[in-house]
Scaffold this motif. Structure first.
Motif, short mmCIF file in Angstrom:
data_model
loop_
_atom_site.label_atom_id
_atom_site.label_comp_id
_atom_site.label_asym_id
_atom_site.label_seq_id
_atom_site.Cartn_x
_atom_site.Cartn_y
_atom_site.Cartn_z
N ARG A 188 -47.68 9.09 -0.23
CA ARG A 188 -48.15 9.49 -1.56
C ARG A 188 -47.40 8.71 -2.64
N THR A 189 -46.08 8.58 -2.48
CA THR A 189 -45.27 7.85 -3.44
C THR A 189 -45.66 6.37 -3.48
N ASP A 190 -45.81 5.77 -2.32
CA ASP A 190 -46.19 4.36 -2.25
C ASP A 190 -47.59 4.15 -2.83
N PHE A 191 -48.48 5.10 -2.56
CA PHE A 191 -49.85 4.99 -3.07
C PHE A 191 -49.85 4.95 -4.60
N ALA A 192 -49.07 5.84 -5.22
CA ALA A 192 -49.00 5.88 -6.69
C ALA A 192 -48.44 4.58 -7.24
N THR A 193 -47.41 4.05 -6.59
CA THR A 193 -46.81 2.79 -7.04
C THR A 193 -47.81 1.64 -6.96
#
Length: 347
Positions: free
Chosen positions: A97-102
């Motif tokens: 989720r964090t990587d997706f947002a970045t």
């Protein structure tokens, strides 16, 4: 010789001119003190900044991370066939989720600044596309064009919702996206999130499926002519000793390939709820090539760790469900293959 005299202005004309002047001034004041304070004006500013390459203004007025997180959550929930991610899945998805947002932020910035050929942009695009595909949601991450917006619906003091319409060049359709806004100053409203995310995801999936079906239509027609499936039905089978539960599929294939010899037939078995056509179970399978026109059986072990399959295991029977078996690929003895694409080609 007569002296020239300037005509005395008509009082009515002077009043009319003064009224026009006041109206113009009123419009100017209204624009500065009313329209410029509205969410509609802020959306206009955001879209103008995006068009003009001003990524800083867009970043300041749009919470891109919140948008990406909310979209990821609903896509992940859809992938698990649950109304919300389970706690175990939430923990597993947290880093994704964090990587997706970045990566989404990188795509937005790169698109605005016209930096789409850079290695960083291409890597972010590849990662986002891979992540969406792994969630069973291969929606194009690029090719979006802003079209228009509705008037803002104020939900409470300082907050509102607006529907923005974006056209996608791959999907060849316009998608409405409802966003939530928050007043951030006397003349500024910021986009802080998405609303009706499930409706958005459904609209995107429907548009994608429609376009993919159109792209696959020539191959689908050939597959339909070569193989016809009759008498499709499903039942639940329980093994009391192992406590395992199976879905058993019955089907009768008819192979109409003439002198061509098939070496492999692949398809997708689906169990859907009759009322809303929601997919309860789906699995790829290879069909039995022997005895065309004879009944065949395939069996699928249900996994209790998958919420949608656990729900099927708790059923007493399969009433109010429909079974289907769609042929997706044929391989012939001479090596030729007919296969449906599982995703749209990029522009």
């Amino acid at each position: 010789m007569k002296k020239f005299r300037f005509p005395v202005p008509d009082g009515k004309i002077l009043i009319a001119v003064w009224v026009v002047f006041l109206c113009i001034e009123g419009l100017f004041v209204s624009y500065r003190h009313i329209y410029m304070e509205t969410p509609e004006y802020s959306i206009r500013v955001i879209m103008a900044a995006a068009r003009d390459g001003d990524a800083d203004t867009v970043d300041a007025m749009v919470d891109e991370k919140a948008l990406a997180n909310e979209f990821f959550d609903i896509a992940a929930a859809k992938a698990s066939s649950s109304s919300a991610p389970q706690i175990v899945l939430q923990l597993a998805w947290a880093p994704l989720r964090t990587d997706f947002a970045t990566d989404i932020q990188a795509l937005i910035t790169g698109t605005i600044t016209n930096d789409t050929d850079s290695a960083s942009f291409q890597q972010a695009k590849k990662t986002v596309d891979t992540r969406l595909k792994s969630l069973g949601f291969p929606i194009p991450s690029t090719g979006w064009e802003y079209k228009n917006a509705t008037w803002c619906h104020h939900t409470q003091a300082g907050y509102g919702e607006m529907t923005l319409t974006f056209y996608n060049t791959t999907l060849k359709t316009a998608i409405p996206v409802t966003v939530s806004l928050e007043r951030a100053g006397a003349r500024s409203w910021h986009i802080i999130g998405l609303t009706n995310t499930e409706t958005l995801v459904t609209a995107l999936q429907k548009a994608y499926d429609h376009q993919l079906a159109a792209y696959n239509k020539p191959i689908q027609e050939k597959l339909d002519q070569a193989v016809v499936i009759h008498s499709i039905s499903s039942q639940l089978i329980r093994d009391d000793d192992t406590r395992q539960v199976f879905l058993r599929l019955h089907y009768t294939p008819m192979y109409n390939t003439g002198s061509s010899i098939l070496t492999e037939v692949r398809g997708v078995y689906e169990l859907r709820r009759t009322a809303d056509k929601a997919v309860l179970y789906s699995s790829e399978m290879r069909l039995n090539l022997s005895s065309s026109g004879k009944s065949h059986t395939s069996q699928f072990l249900l996994n209790p760790l998958i919420p949608s399959q656990y729900a099927i295991m708790n059923r007493s029977d399969l009433r109010d469900t429909d079974s289907s078996l769609h042929i997706t690929a044929l391989t012939f003895e001479d090596g030729t293959e007919l296969a449906l694409a599982d995703h749209l080609p990029e522009e």
